[in-house]
Design an enzyme around this catalytic site. Sequence first.
Site, PDB file in Angstrom:
ATOM      1  N   GLY A  12       9.978  17.627  41.896  1.00 58.32           N
ATOM      2  CA  GLY A  12       8.960  18.172  40.986  1.00 58.32           C
ATOM      3  C   GLY A  12       8.753  19.666  41.198  1.00 58.32           C
ATOM      4  CG  ASP A  60       7.340   3.580  41.675  1.00 62.10           C
ATOM      5  OD1 ASP A  60       6.479   4.031  42.466  1.00 62.10           O
ATOM      6  OD2 ASP A  60       7.083   3.245  40.505  1.00 62.10           O
ATOM      7  CG  PHE A  83       4.594  17.872  46.854  1.00 60.68           C
ATOM      8  CD1 PHE A  83       3.700  18.909  46.641  1.00 60.68           C
ATOM      9  CD2 PHE A  83       5.549  18.018  47.853  1.00 60.68           C
ATOM     10  CE1 PHE A  83       3.758  20.067  47.402  1.00 60.68           C
ATOM     11  CE2 PHE A  83       5.615  19.167  48.621  1.00 60.68           C
ATOM     12  CZ  PHE A  83       4.715  20.199  48.390  1.00 60.68           C
ATOM     13  CB  SER A 127      -6.369  19.319  42.640  1.00 59.95           C
ATOM     14  OG  SER A 127      -6.814  20.059  41.529  1.00 59.95           O
ATOM     15  CB  THR A 129      -9.421  18.944  39.783  1.00 67.36           C
ATOM     16  OG1 THR A 129     -10.093  18.321  38.718  1.00 67.36           O
ATOM     17  CG2 THR A 129      -8.781  17.876  40.635  1.00 67.36           C
ATOM     18  CE1 TYR A 152      -3.715  14.927  39.486  1.00 67.87           C
ATOM     19  CE2 TYR A 152      -5.399  16.537  38.884  1.00 67.87           C
ATOM     20  CZ  TYR A 152      -4.261  16.195  39.594  1.00 67.87           C
ATOM     21  OH  TYR A 152      -3.685  17.137  40.427  1.00 67.87           O
ATOM     22  CE  LYS A 156      -3.773  15.100  43.209  1.00 69.51           C
ATOM     23  NZ  LYS A 156      -2.569  14.685  43.933  1.00 69.51           N
ATOM     24  CG  LEU A 203      -2.784  30.639  30.189  1.00 68.02           C
ATOM     25  CD1 LEU A 203      -3.133  30.682  28.713  1.00 68.02           C
ATOM     26  CD2 LEU A 203      -3.787  31.461  31.000  1.00 68.02           C
ATOM     27  N   GLY A 300     -13.861  19.759  28.254  1.00 71.31           N
ATOM     28  CA  GLY A 300     -13.660  19.523  29.691  1.00 71.31           C
ATOM     29  C   GLY A 300     -13.409  20.797  30.489  1.00 71.31           C
TER      30      GLY A 300
HETATM   31  P1  NAD Z   1       5.325  17.299  39.272  1.00 74.64           P
HETATM   32  O1  NAD Z   1       5.033  16.246  38.273  1.00 74.64           O
HETATM   33  O2  NAD Z   1       6.228  18.416  38.886  1.00 74.64           O
HETATM   34  O3  NAD Z   1       5.919  16.622  40.591  1.00 74.64           O
HETATM   35  C1  NAD Z   1       5.526  15.343  41.038  1.00 74.64           C
HETATM   36  C2  NAD Z   1       6.789  14.531  41.298  1.00 74.64           C
HETATM   37  O4  NAD Z   1       6.412  13.238  41.783  1.00 74.64           O
HETATM   38  C3  NAD Z   1       7.622  14.323  40.047  1.00 74.64           C
HETATM   39  O5  NAD Z   1       8.953  14.754  40.302  1.00 74.64           O
HETATM   40  C4  NAD Z   1       7.559  12.804  39.809  1.00 74.64           C
HETATM   41  O6  NAD Z   1       8.781  12.319  39.276  1.00 74.64           O
HETATM   42  C5  NAD Z   1       7.264  12.265  41.200  1.00 74.64           C
HETATM   43  N1  NAD Z   1       6.533  10.989  41.259  1.00 74.64           N
HETATM   44  C6  NAD Z   1       5.349  10.690  40.668  1.00 74.64           C
HETATM   45  N2  NAD Z   1       4.986   9.430  40.978  1.00 74.64           N
HETATM   46  C7  NAD Z   1       5.952   8.925  41.798  1.00 74.64           C
HETATM   47  C8  NAD Z   1       6.139   7.677  42.462  1.00 74.64           C
HETATM   48  N3  NAD Z   1       5.274   6.670  42.335  1.00 74.64           N
HETATM   49  N4  NAD Z   1       7.244   7.514  43.237  1.00 74.64           N
HETATM   50  C9  NAD Z   1       8.154   8.518  43.375  1.00 74.64           C
HETATM   51  N5  NAD Z   1       8.030   9.719  42.763  1.00 74.64           N
HETATM   52  C10 NAD Z   1       6.944   9.909  41.985  1.00 74.64           C
HETATM   53  O7  NAD Z   1       3.929  17.866  39.804  1.00 74.64           O
HETATM   54  P2  NAD Z   1       3.606  19.174  40.631  1.00 74.64           P
HETATM   55  O8  NAD Z   1       2.996  20.150  39.713  1.00 74.64           O
HETATM   56  O9  NAD Z   1       4.757  19.553  41.463  1.00 74.64           O
HETATM   57  O10 NAD Z   1       2.434  18.617  41.534  1.00 74.64           O
HETATM   58  C11 NAD Z   1       2.664  18.125  42.848  1.00 74.64           C
HETATM   59  C12 NAD Z   1       1.364  17.618  43.440  1.00 74.64           C
HETATM   60  O11 NAD Z   1       0.416  18.678  43.445  1.00 74.64           O
HETATM   61  C13 NAD Z   1       0.713  16.483  42.669  1.00 74.64           C
HETATM   62  O12 NAD Z   1       0.137  15.600  43.605  1.00 74.64           O
HETATM   63  C14 NAD Z   1      -0.350  17.168  41.858  1.00 74.64           C
HETATM   64  O13 NAD Z   1      -1.411  16.297  41.557  1.00 74.64           O
HETATM   65  C15 NAD Z   1      -0.785  18.256  42.815  1.00 74.64           C
HETATM   66  N6  NAD Z   1      -1.396  19.413  42.138  1.00 74.64           N
HETATM   67  C16 NAD Z   1      -0.687  20.062  41.187  1.00 74.64           C
HETATM   68  C17 NAD Z   1      -1.243  21.146  40.523  1.00 74.64           C
HETATM   69  C18 NAD Z   1      -0.477  21.860  39.452  1.00 74.64           C
HETATM   70  O14 NAD Z   1      -1.078  22.636  38.721  1.00 74.64           O
HETATM   71  N7  NAD Z   1       0.820  21.686  39.302  1.00 74.64           N
HETATM   72  C19 NAD Z   1      -2.533  21.570  40.866  1.00 74.64           C
HETATM   73  C20 NAD Z   1      -3.229  20.888  41.872  1.00 74.64           C
HETATM   74  C21 NAD Z   1      -2.640  19.807  42.504  1.00 74.64           C
HETATM   75  C1  UD1 Z   2      -5.700  22.208  34.735  1.00 74.86           C
HETATM   76  C2  UD1 Z   2      -6.279  20.948  35.293  1.00 74.86           C
HETATM   77  C3  UD1 Z   2      -6.298  21.004  36.803  1.00 74.86           C
HETATM   78  C4  UD1 Z   2      -4.927  21.339  37.334  1.00 74.86           C
HETATM   79  C5  UD1 Z   2      -4.452  22.643  36.676  1.00 74.86           C
HETATM   80  C6  UD1 Z   2      -3.092  23.072  37.080  1.00 74.86           C
HETATM   81  C7  UD1 Z   2      -7.913  20.314  33.576  1.00 74.86           C
HETATM   82  C8  UD1 Z   2      -9.358  20.110  33.260  1.00 74.86           C
HETATM   83  N1  UD1 Z   2      -7.636  20.770  34.795  1.00 74.86           N
HETATM   84  O1  UD1 Z   2      -6.541  23.270  35.112  1.00 74.86           O
HETATM   85  O2  UD1 Z   2      -6.718  19.775  37.335  1.00 74.86           O
HETATM   86  O3  UD1 Z   2      -5.011  21.520  38.736  1.00 74.86           O
HETATM   87  O4  UD1 Z   2      -4.430  22.443  35.263  1.00 74.86           O
HETATM   88  O5  UD1 Z   2      -2.130  22.134  36.650  1.00 74.86           O
HETATM   89  O6  UD1 Z   2      -7.035  20.049  32.763  1.00 74.86           O
HETATM   90  N2  UD1 Z   2      -5.862  27.916  28.257  1.00 74.86           N
HETATM   91  C9  UD1 Z   2      -5.734  28.507  27.010  1.00 74.86           C
HETATM   92  N3  UD1 Z   2      -4.697  28.095  26.213  1.00 74.86           N
HETATM   93  C10 UD1 Z   2      -3.786  27.144  26.599  1.00 74.86           C
HETATM   94  C11 UD1 Z   2      -3.926  26.557  27.884  1.00 74.86           C
HETATM   95  C12 UD1 Z   2      -4.987  26.967  28.683  1.00 74.86           C
HETATM   96  O7  UD1 Z   2      -6.522  29.348  26.630  1.00 74.86           O
HETATM   97  O8  UD1 Z   2      -2.869  26.806  25.830  1.00 74.86           O
HETATM   98  C13 UD1 Z   2      -6.937  28.381  29.146  1.00 74.86           C
HETATM   99  C14 UD1 Z   2      -7.895  27.295  29.606  1.00 74.86           C
HETATM  100  O9  UD1 Z   2      -8.971  27.166  28.730  1.00 74.86           O
HETATM  101  C15 UD1 Z   2      -8.286  27.823  31.001  1.00 74.86           C
HETATM  102  C16 UD1 Z   2      -7.051  28.571  31.476  1.00 74.86           C
HETATM  103  O10 UD1 Z   2      -6.312  28.879  30.301  1.00 74.86           O
HETATM  104  O11 UD1 Z   2      -9.335  28.754  30.882  1.00 74.86           O
HETATM  105  C17 UD1 Z   2      -6.163  27.773  32.416  1.00 74.86           C
HETATM  106  O12 UD1 Z   2      -5.871  26.505  31.832  1.00 74.86           O
HETATM  107  P1  UD1 Z   2      -4.783  25.512  32.454  1.00 74.86           P
HETATM  108  O13 UD1 Z   2      -3.543  26.259  32.783  1.00 74.86           O
HETATM  109  O14 UD1 Z   2      -4.661  24.340  31.538  1.00 74.86           O
HETATM  110  O15 UD1 Z   2      -5.404  25.075  33.836  1.00 74.86           O
HETATM  111  P2  UD1 Z   2      -6.854  24.447  34.161  1.00 74.86           P
HETATM  112  O16 UD1 Z   2      -7.495  23.938  32.945  1.00 74.86           O
HETATM  113  O17 UD1 Z   2      -7.587  25.423  35.002  1.00 74.86           O
END
Ligand code: NAD
Ligand code: UD1
Length: 342
Positions: A12, A60, A83, A127, A129, A152, A156, A203, A300
Site C-alpha cells: 500500500g 488476508d 499498516f 490517525s 482522526t 473507520y 482506530k 485533496l 463531516g
Molecule cells: P493503503 O490502502 O494504500 O494500504 C493498506 C494496504 O493494506 C493495502 O495494500 C491493502 O491491500 C492491504 N490490506 C487491507 N486489509 C488487508 C487484510 N485484511 N489483509 C491483508 N492486507 C490487507 O493505505 P495507506 O494509505 O497506506 O494506509 C496505511 C495505514 O495507515 C492504514 O491503517 C490507514 O488506516 C492508516 N492511515 C492512513 C492515512 C492516509 O491518509 N493514507 C492517514 C492516517 C492513517
Molecule cells: C481524510 C480523512 C482522514 C484521513 C485523511 C488522509 C475524513 C473525514 N477524514 O482527512 O481520516 O486520515 O483523509 O487520508 O475523510 N478538500 C477539497 N477538495 C477535495 C478534497 C479535499 O477542498 O477534492 C479539502 C477538504 O475539505 C479538507 C482538505 O482538503 O479541508 C483535506 O481533505 P482530505 O485530503 O480529504 O483529508 P481530510 O479530510 O483531512
Amino acid sequence: MKSLILVTGGTGYIGSHTAVELIENGFDTVIIDNLCNSKPEVLDGIESITGVKPYFENFDLCDLDRLRQFCKKYKSIKAIIHFAALKAVGESVEIPLDYYHNNFESLINLLRVMGEFDIPNMVFSSSCTVYGQPDKLPVTEDSPVKKASSPYGNTKQISEEIIQDVIAANPKIKAISLRYFNPIGAHPSAKIGELPLGVPLNLVPYLTQTVIGIRPELRVFGNDYDTPDGTGIRDYIYVVDLAKAHVIAVKRLLEEKNKNPYEVFNLGTGRGYSVFEIIRTFEKATGEKVKYKIYPRRPGDIAAVYADTSLANRELGWKAETSLEQTLLTAWNWEKAIRNKK
Ligand code: NAD
Ligand code: UD1
C-alpha cells in the site's frame, strides 16, 4: 544478522515507502498484503529503488490459520509494522461491518500470533482522526479522544485500546501507535506513490489528477470556514518523512528505548496549510495552473487540525524535514509517471 520486520499492508501507499526505508536502513522485510487496495507491481518499484525485493505473501490477515502457517515459515520476525486496514472514511459509513471485520480481525490475529510465536514488538498505524474536531490547536497526544465520527475512526480508537489491553495481559509485548496527520507526496524516484482507485477522495491526488486533465476542476469544499482564507486547514506530512519515523519507532522498540510498553506519537509537520495555500504552493512548485471552483462544505469536514509534534521531536528525535513545495513536486512527478506508464 539483519533483523526481519513484517510489514502488513506493505504494497500500500505508506507501507511501500516504509519498506524502502527499512531496507535502506539494513532491515530484512517481509510483506503480507491481500492486494485489496494495491498492486503487486509495487514490489518491482521497491526493488528498483533499493535493489532488494522484499519477501511477499499474498493473503488476508483475517485468515488466522494462514497467518499461523506464515509465522511457522518466517520464524525470526522481530517486529510488525501493521499498516493493513480499510481506510476510506465515507465507505466505512456505508459498509461498517466490513470495516469492523477487516480492521479488528486482522489486528486481533496479529496480536494472537505475537503471543504464540514470541514476536515482541508492534508499530501500529493510527490517525489524527481519533481527535475529531479538537478544542485546542495544535493537537497534543494528551488531547481528548472524541467520539469517532465514522466507523473507520472508531476502528482506530478501539484498535489502540485493544493493543493496550493485550499489553496489559502480556508483559512481553510492546507497541507504539503512530497517529498520522495527512500523508501526501511520493518517493522522489517516482517509482512508488499513492494509487487511488477510482475518483480520489483526498485533496492532493484530486488536485494532481485535475492538473493532468483527468478531472475538469478541483472542487474546493467550502471557503467560509473560520480560518484566515476561509478554506480548511490540515497538517500535510510528506510520506517519506512519515516512513522514516516508522524505522525510528522500530529501532526504539528493538533497542528497548521505549519509556512505556505502549507509547503514542503524533506524526505531522506541526504546521497547518489551507486548501488555497496548497493550490498556490503547488502552482509555484510545478509552474502548472490549478483550475478550481468553490463548492459547498463536504459533510463531516472540520475547519482546522494540525499536530503538536514536540513529543516525537523529543523522544524519537524525528522531525518532518521536507518542505511543502518539494513534497507537492513529488506528488506531481508521480502523477506524470503513472500516466506515462499507461
Ligand atoms: P493503503 O490502502 O494504500 O494500504 C493498506 C494496504 O493494506 C493495502 O495494500 C491493502 O491491500 C492491504 N490490506 C487491507 N486489509 C488487508 C487484510 N485484511 N489483509 C491483508 N492486507 C490487507 O493505505 P495507506 O494509505 O497506506 O494506509 C496505511 C495505514 O495507515 C492504514 O491503517 C490507514 O488506516 C492508516 N492511515 C492512513 C492515512 C492516509 O491518509 N493514507 C492517514 C492516517 C492513517
Ligand atoms: C481524510 C480523512 C482522514 C484521513 C485523511 C488522509 C475524513 C473525514 N477524514 O482527512 O481520516 O486520515 O483523509 O487520508 O475523510 N478538500 C477539497 N477538495 C477535495 C478534497 C479535499 O477542498 O477534492 C479539502 C477538504 O475539505 C479538507 C482538505 O482538503 O479541508 C483535506 O481533505 P482530505 O485530503 O480529504 O483529508 P481530510 O479530510 O483531512
